[in-house]
Write a protein that holds these residues in place. Structure first.
Motif, short mmCIF file in Angstrom:
data_model
loop_
_atom_site.label_atom_id
_atom_site.label_comp_id
_atom_site.label_asym_id
_atom_site.label_seq_id
_atom_site.Cartn_x
_atom_site.Cartn_y
_atom_site.Cartn_z
N SER A 111 28.80 74.35 42.22
CA SER A 111 29.08 74.74 43.93
C SER A 111 28.51 74.20 44.68
CB SER A 111 28.40 76.15 43.30
OG SER A 111 28.84 76.32 42.37
N ALA A 112 28.75 72.25 44.73
CA ALA A 112 29.23 72.13 45.38
C ALA A 112 30.03 72.28 46.71
CB ALA A 112 29.61 70.36 45.53
N ARG A 113 29.57 72.23 48.44
CA ARG A 113 30.54 72.87 49.16
C ARG A 113 31.44 72.36 49.47
NH1 ARG A 113 26.93 70.74 54.27
NH2 ARG A 113 29.34 71.50 55.63
N SER A 114 32.50 72.97 50.20
CA SER A 114 34.06 72.89 49.81
C SER A 114 33.38 71.02 51.12
CB SER A 114 34.80 73.67 51.07
OG SER A 114 33.64 73.76 52.09
N SER A 115 34.88 70.42 51.07
CA SER A 115 35.01 69.63 51.90
C SER A 115 36.12 69.08 52.22
CB SER A 115 34.19 68.74 51.03
OG SER A 115 35.16 68.50 49.51
N LEU A 116 36.88 67.96 52.38
CA LEU A 116 37.38 67.67 52.71
C LEU A 116 38.30 66.60 51.52
CD1 LEU A 116 37.29 64.88 55.87
CD2 LEU A 116 38.07 67.22 55.58
N PRO A 117 37.89 66.22 50.12
CA PRO A 117 38.38 66.03 49.25
C PRO A 117 38.95 67.16 48.39
CG PRO A 117 36.47 64.52 49.73
CD PRO A 117 36.58 65.42 50.41
N SER A 118 38.10 68.05 48.54
CA SER A 118 37.85 69.86 47.88
C SER A 118 39.30 70.40 48.00
CB SER A 118 37.05 70.35 48.30
OG SER A 118 36.61 71.02 48.98
N ASP A 119 39.84 69.97 49.35
CA ASP A 119 40.54 70.46 50.67
C ASP A 119 42.18 69.75 50.01
OD1 ASP A 119 40.54 72.47 51.86
OD2 ASP A 119 40.54 71.39 53.71
N VAL A 120 41.83 68.51 49.59
CA VAL A 120 43.16 67.85 48.98
C VAL A 120 43.25 67.84 47.96
CG1 VAL A 120 44.14 65.33 47.91
CG2 VAL A 120 43.04 65.32 50.39
N TYR A 121 42.33 68.06 46.93
CA TYR A 121 42.60 68.74 45.14
C TYR A 121 43.39 69.70 44.94
CZ TYR A 121 41.34 69.94 40.54
OH TYR A 121 41.61 70.24 39.21
N SER A 122 42.49 71.06 46.13
CA SER A 122 43.83 72.07 46.24
C SER A 122 45.00 72.11 46.51
CB SER A 122 42.46 73.11 47.30
OG SER A 122 41.46 73.37 46.63
N LEU A 123 45.14 71.16 47.28
CA LEU A 123 46.23 70.79 48.28
C LEU A 123 47.14 70.27 47.45
CD1 LEU A 123 48.74 70.36 50.61
CD2 LEU A 123 47.57 68.46 50.71
N GLY A 124 46.69 69.48 46.58
CA GLY A 124 47.55 68.81 45.11
C GLY A 124 47.98 70.10 44.35
N VAL A 125 47.25 70.68 43.80
CA VAL A 125 47.44 71.63 42.84
C VAL A 125 48.29 72.39 43.70
CG1 VAL A 125 47.13 73.95 41.73
CG2 VAL A 125 45.05 72.15 42.25
N SER A 126 48.69 73.20 44.12
CA SER A 126 49.56 73.86 45.76
C SER A 126 50.99 72.99 45.08
CB SER A 126 49.47 73.83 46.70
OG SER A 126 48.19 74.87 47.29
N LEU A 127 50.76 71.97 45.16
CA LEU A 127 52.17 70.61 45.68
C LEU A 127 53.37 71.23 44.53
CD1 LEU A 127 51.29 70.27 48.24
CD2 LEU A 127 51.58 67.58 47.46
N ILE A 128 51.82 70.54 43.11
CA ILE A 128 52.43 70.63 41.79
C ILE A 128 53.27 71.60 41.30
CG2 ILE A 128 51.75 70.52 38.87
CD1 ILE A 128 49.97 68.62 40.17
N GLU A 129 52.51 72.96 41.86
CA GLU A 129 53.83 74.44 41.69
C GLU A 129 54.48 74.22 42.14
OE1 GLU A 129 52.07 79.02 42.55
OE2 GLU A 129 50.51 77.64 43.07
N ILE A 130 54.38 73.82 43.51
CA ILE A 130 56.05 73.58 44.53
C ILE A 130 57.34 73.06 44.15
CG2 ILE A 130 57.08 73.24 45.73
CD1 ILE A 130 54.29 74.18 47.66
N GLY A 133 57.60 74.71 40.23
CA GLY A 133 57.91 76.14 39.89
C GLY A 133 56.77 76.48 38.65
N VAL A 134 55.53 75.88 38.40
CA VAL A 134 55.14 76.98 37.14
C VAL A 134 54.16 77.52 38.13
CG1 VAL A 134 53.60 76.46 35.46
CG2 VAL A 134 55.96 75.45 36.13
N GLY A 135 53.14 78.63 37.68
CA GLY A 135 51.95 78.66 38.73
C GLY A 135 50.72 77.97 38.14
N PRO A 136 49.54 77.95 38.93
CA PRO A 136 48.24 77.42 38.66
C PRO A 136 47.66 77.70 37.77
CG PRO A 136 48.31 78.63 40.08
CD PRO A 136 49.13 78.81 39.95
N ILE A 137 48.02 76.83 36.28
CA ILE A 137 46.99 77.01 35.30
C ILE A 137 46.51 76.13 34.98
CG2 ILE A 137 47.83 78.55 32.48
CD1 ILE A 137 50.57 79.83 33.90
N PRO A 138 45.70 75.91 34.76
CA PRO A 138 44.38 74.87 34.22
C PRO A 138 44.74 73.87 33.58
CG PRO A 138 43.36 76.27 35.96
CD PRO A 138 44.74 76.74 34.86
#
Length: 222
Positions: A111-130, A133-138
């Motif tokens: 549970s580290a604080r959100s950060s620029l790298p954690s933003d990039v991770y979330s962005l990466g998951v979103s890009l893969i989804e786009i 076309g498959v939802g974010p299932i780890p």
């Protein structure tokens, strides 16, 4: 005004989100072209890179996911829901509201604080989804990346964006991601691909396996 709080309704942004665009395309069997995908992700990443590049202190969005990226009728993208955003070095600790897009270092017990790298991770998951076309299932993320193997440039950058907690330093900056995506977009345009502009309306509920949608894709045109 409500209870002394001002609200602004921006009507041109009420057509839906990127999630709705993906669902509408799939439900109509009229899938997004490579150009359309790149148009969405370039605009989306550009907004995040802008936040990350603010001076003197960058902003962390902290809740990046396709449902928080709004789309106008002519496919212009606006990143929304900055309620969790905070200045880097701020004492506020906010994190994405959806665990499916959460960077591993943001998950308990770390549970580290959100950060620029954690933003990039979330962005990466979103890009893969786009792109897939498959939802974010780890559990299916490696399979999603495999679908992108023939788009070598995109496969490489997305793989780096979702690097594990022990490889945070390997994650690119949002500006580096944007440069790669723009280069890919320029190559697609150079090859003469045309975009099909879509007009989307409807409603969206849920994410990942729980995704349910009632979205209609209205007239499409060149």
């Amino acid at each position: 005004m409500e209870d002394g709080i001002p609200f602004q309704i921006v009507s041109e942004l009420l057509e839906g989100s990127v999630s709705e665009v993906i669902d509408a395309a799939h439900s109509s069997h009229c899938y997004l072209s490579h150009y359309e995908q790149l148009s969405l992700v370039v605009q989306m990443t550009s907004a995040i890179a802008y936040l990350h590049g603010l001076q003197p202190r960058p902003y962390v969005h902290a809740d990046i996911r396709p449902t928080n990226v709004l789309v106008t009728r002519d496919m212009k993208v606006k990143v929304a829901d900055l309620g969790a955003a905070h200045l880097v070095e701020s004492s506020k600790s906010a994190g994405p509201l959806s665990r499916q897009y959460l960077a591993p270092e943001r998950m308990p017990p770390t549970s580290a604080r959100s950060s620029l790298p954690s933003d990039v991770y979330s962005l990466g998951v979103s890009l893969i989804e786009i792109f897939t076309g498959v939802g974010p299932i780890p559990e299916e993320r490696n399979g999603q990346l495999t679908q992108m193997i023939y788009r070598r440039r995109l496969h490489r950058i997305c793989s780096r964006m979702i690097s594990d907690e022990d490889k945070i330093a390997d994650r690119p900056t949002s500006a580096e991601c944007l440069a790669v995506l723009i280069r890919e977009q320029e190559e697609v345009v150079g090859n003469g691909f045309l975009a099909i502009k879509r007009m989307v309306k409807g409603q969206f509920e849920g994410e990942g396996k729980a995704r349910r949608h009632k979205v209609v894709l209205s007239d499409t045109y060149i």
